[in-house]
Design a protein around this motif. Sequence first.
Motif, PDB file in Angstrom:
ATOM      1  N   ILE A   1       0.862  -1.179   0.000  1.00 28.95           N
ATOM      2  CA  ILE A   1       0.000   0.000   0.000  1.00 28.95           C
ATOM      3  C   ILE A   1       0.901   1.231   0.000  1.00 28.95           C
ATOM      4  O   ILE A   1       1.779   1.371   0.854  1.00 28.95           O
ATOM      5  CB  ILE A   1      -0.936  -0.002   1.220  1.00 28.95           C
ATOM      6  CG1 ILE A   1      -1.867  -1.215   1.164  1.00 28.95           C
ATOM      7  CG2 ILE A   1      -1.731   1.299   1.286  1.00 28.95           C
ATOM      8  CD1 ILE A   1      -2.734  -1.400   2.397  1.00 28.95           C
TER       9      ILE A   1
ATOM     10  N   GLU B   1      -2.209   6.040   0.003  1.00 29.11           N
ATOM     11  CA  GLU B   1      -3.371   5.156  -0.137  1.00 29.11           C
ATOM     12  C   GLU B   1      -3.713   4.402   1.152  1.00 29.11           C
ATOM     13  O   GLU B   1      -4.578   3.529   1.142  1.00 29.11           O
ATOM     14  CB  GLU B   1      -3.122   4.145  -1.257  1.00 29.11           C
ATOM     15  CG  GLU B   1      -2.779   4.772  -2.597  1.00 29.11           C
ATOM     16  CD  GLU B   1      -3.922   5.612  -3.156  1.00 29.11           C
ATOM     17  OE1 GLU B   1      -5.085   5.194  -3.012  1.00 29.11           O
ATOM     18  OE2 GLU B   1      -3.634   6.691  -3.707  1.00 29.11           O
TER      19      GLU B   1
ATOM     20  N   PRO C   1      -5.495   3.189   4.237  1.00 28.65           N
ATOM     21  CA  PRO C   1      -6.881   3.365   4.693  1.00 28.65           C
ATOM     22  C   PRO C   1      -6.984   3.495   6.217  1.00 28.65           C
ATOM     23  O   PRO C   1      -7.017   2.508   6.945  1.00 28.65           O
ATOM     24  CB  PRO C   1      -7.565   2.089   4.200  1.00 28.65           C
ATOM     25  CG  PRO C   1      -6.479   1.057   4.231  1.00 28.65           C
ATOM     26  CD  PRO C   1      -5.198   1.796   3.908  1.00 28.65           C
TER      27      PRO C   1
END
Length: 156
Positions: free
Chosen positions: A22, A26, A28
């Motif tokens: 990731i 990006e 989360p």
Amino acid sequence: MKRTLMTIALIGAATGAAAAEIAPGEVPFEDGAVTVSLTGAPGDPARGREVVGNKSLGNCVACHANSDMSDIPFHGEIGPMLDGAGERWSEAELRGIVANAKMMFPDSMMPSFYRVDGFTRPGNAYTGEAADDSFGPLLTAQQIEDVVAYLATLKY
């Protein structure tokens, strides 16, 4: 071609192939926590301990005391003690805090170790030139996972 791609995908799923890393922009975050691994691979607590104590890497002990690292001098007292971190916070919370503590604690002084945007960057070394876009995160995704694995071992 379509069948080949499907076969490759199924083989990867069956063998437990790691998910793609990731990227810093990006990640989360959910209430400051990051529930998914940044790499899809487990962290190594021994390598995480090295990152936490190494002045060229994370240097976490510059701000945090840690009884497990009595071999490393000059622990800081700015941040909370790392003893018991694995009981105070979940793995997802630890990952979020290490990646970008400001997502959970907006007024934190802790560096965002896996962030590359939203900074006012200094010039390019001592050249007098404006900074370019080559700045990466302070730690890699795997180093974040290693630090999380180490911190999770710190129990009272």
